[in-house]
Design a protein around this motif. Structure first.
Motif, PDB file in Angstrom:
ATOM      1  N   ILE A  56      17.652   4.724 -29.257  1.00  0.00           N
ATOM      2  CA  ILE A  56      18.437   4.005 -28.170  1.00  0.00           C
ATOM      3  C   ILE A  56      19.161   5.305 -27.326  1.00  0.00           C
ATOM      4  O   ILE A  56      19.124   4.919 -25.933  1.00  0.00           O
ATOM      5  CB  ILE A  56      19.459   2.806 -28.437  1.00  0.00           C
ATOM      6  N   TRP A  57      19.506   6.170 -27.884  1.00  0.00           N
ATOM      7  CA  TRP A  57      20.283   7.207 -27.247  1.00  0.00           C
ATOM      8  C   TRP A  57      19.262   7.861 -26.171  1.00  0.00           C
ATOM      9  O   TRP A  57      19.621   8.348 -25.246  1.00  0.00           O
ATOM     10  CB  TRP A  57      20.624   8.148 -28.057  1.00  0.00           C
ATOM     11  N   LEU A  58      18.009   8.107 -26.958  1.00  0.00           N
ATOM     12  CA  LEU A  58      16.991   8.806 -25.875  1.00  0.00           C
ATOM     13  C   LEU A  58      16.625   8.157 -24.650  1.00  0.00           C
ATOM     14  O   LEU A  58      16.402   8.546 -23.729  1.00  0.00           O
ATOM     15  CB  LEU A  58      15.761   9.228 -26.662  1.00  0.00           C
ATOM     16  N   ILE A  59      16.369   6.609 -24.979  1.00  0.00           N
ATOM     17  CA  ILE A  59      16.133   5.917 -23.828  1.00  0.00           C
ATOM     18  C   ILE A  59      17.364   5.929 -22.708  1.00  0.00           C
ATOM     19  O   ILE A  59      16.904   5.898 -21.479  1.00  0.00           O
ATOM     20  CB  ILE A  59      15.890   4.354 -24.271  1.00  0.00           C
ATOM     21  N   ALA A  60      18.404   5.870 -23.199  1.00  0.00           N
ATOM     22  CA  ALA A  60      19.718   5.961 -22.213  1.00  0.00           C
ATOM     23  C   ALA A  60      19.757   7.201 -21.481  1.00  0.00           C
ATOM     24  O   ALA A  60      19.995   7.316 -20.287  1.00  0.00           O
ATOM     25  CB  ALA A  60      20.771   5.509 -23.125  1.00  0.00           C
ATOM     26  N   GLN A  61      19.632   8.315 -22.156  1.00  0.00           N
ATOM     27  CA  GLN A  61      19.542   9.644 -21.401  1.00  0.00           C
ATOM     28  C   GLN A  61      18.538   9.552 -20.557  1.00  0.00           C
ATOM     29  O   GLN A  61      18.670  10.234 -19.435  1.00  0.00           O
ATOM     30  CB  GLN A  61      19.418  10.666 -22.561  1.00  0.00           C
ATOM     31  N   ALA A  62      17.319   9.187 -20.816  1.00  0.00           N
ATOM     32  CA  ALA A  62      16.170   9.470 -20.094  1.00  0.00           C
ATOM     33  C   ALA A  62      16.326   8.503 -18.821  1.00  0.00           C
ATOM     34  O   ALA A  62      15.827   9.084 -17.493  1.00  0.00           O
ATOM     35  CB  ALA A  62      14.753   9.064 -20.608  1.00  0.00           C
ATOM     36  N   SER A  63      16.978   7.273 -19.101  1.00  0.00           N
ATOM     37  CA  SER A  63      17.160   6.495 -17.797  1.00  0.00           C
ATOM     38  C   SER A  63      18.177   6.944 -17.030  1.00  0.00           C
ATOM     39  O   SER A  63      18.117   6.929 -15.640  1.00  0.00           O
ATOM     40  CB  SER A  63      17.666   5.042 -18.292  1.00  0.00           C
ATOM     41  N   ARG A  64      19.355   7.526 -17.406  1.00  0.00           N
ATOM     42  CA  ARG A  64      20.374   8.296 -16.418  1.00  0.00           C
ATOM     43  C   ARG A  64      19.698   9.404 -15.746  1.00  0.00           C
ATOM     44  O   ARG A  64      20.106   9.500 -14.704  1.00  0.00           O
ATOM     45  CB  ARG A  64      21.274   8.769 -17.680  1.00  0.00           C
ATOM     46  N   ARG A  65      19.038  10.183 -16.434  1.00  0.00           N
ATOM     47  CA  ARG A  65      18.457  11.251 -16.010  1.00  0.00           C
ATOM     48  C   ARG A  65      17.469  10.897 -14.674  1.00  0.00           C
ATOM     49  O   ARG A  65      17.428  11.437 -13.619  1.00  0.00           O
ATOM     50  CB  ARG A  65      17.721  12.202 -17.109  1.00  0.00           C
ATOM     51  N   SER A  66      16.772   9.819 -14.869  1.00  0.00           N
ATOM     52  CA  SER A  66      15.882   9.252 -13.954  1.00  0.00           C
ATOM     53  C   SER A  66      16.666   8.676 -12.602  1.00  0.00           C
ATOM     54  O   SER A  66      16.211   8.968 -11.632  1.00  0.00           O
ATOM     55  CB  SER A  66      14.731   8.089 -14.454  1.00  0.00           C
ATOM     56  N   ALA A  67      17.534   8.144 -13.063  1.00  0.00           N
ATOM     57  CA  ALA A  67      18.343   7.475 -11.926  1.00  0.00           C
ATOM     58  C   ALA A  67      19.246   8.520 -11.199  1.00  0.00           C
ATOM     59  O   ALA A  67      19.364   8.426 -10.002  1.00  0.00           O
ATOM     60  CB  ALA A  67      19.517   6.479 -12.587  1.00  0.00           C
ATOM     61  N   GLN A  68      19.707   9.719 -11.633  1.00  0.00           N
ATOM     62  CA  GLN A  68      20.144  10.731 -10.825  1.00  0.00           C
ATOM     63  C   GLN A  68      19.183  11.467 -10.093  1.00  0.00           C
ATOM     64  O   GLN A  68      19.447  11.765  -8.838  1.00  0.00           O
ATOM     65  CB  GLN A  68      20.706  11.881 -12.137  1.00  0.00           C
TER      66      GLN A  68
END
Length: 118
Positions: A56-68
């Motif tokens: 879940i942490w990896l998914i959240a980090q990747a989503s955050r990075r993609s949004a940035q």
């Protein structure tokens, strides 16, 4: 990273399903039979929870990075669009000035030829 996160979440989910569907405390996995005691079962559950949380942490980090990255790209595109609009406006202004100078020069040249013809 999203793919790895999804893979870990699915792996943890498969472990939970495996434990939930078994009627006894005897598990057969790849031809090997396991009979964990209470401590081993607790540790397996803790490991499963850790894998789930890491996924879940990896998914959240990747989503955050993609949004940035998308926000940055949107900002760069907006800046480029503003620069293009300014350059087009400057071009139109220069074309108007050039046209005005041409008409003024044409009148001056036409006025001189009329005076010299008289």
């Amino acid at each position: 990273m999203i793919f790895l996160g999804l893979l870990l979440v699915l792996l943890a989910g498969a472990a939970v399903v495996l434990i939930a569907t078994e009627e006894s405390a005897r598990y057969v996995l790849f031809g090997v039979t396991f009979e964990p005691n209470h401590i081993e079962m607790f540790l397996a559950g803790a490991a499963t929870a850790a894998v789930l949380l890491v996924g879940i942490w990896l998914i959240a980090q990747a989503s955050r990075r993609s949004a940035q990255r998308r926000r940055r790209l949107r900002s760069v595109r907006a800046d480029a669009s503003d620069r293009v609009a300014k350059l087009e406006e400057e071009k139109r202004e220069l074309e108007r000035k050039l046209e005005h100078e041409r008409t003024t020069d044409d009148r001056l040249v036409a006025g001189r030829t009329e005076k010299t013809a008289r």
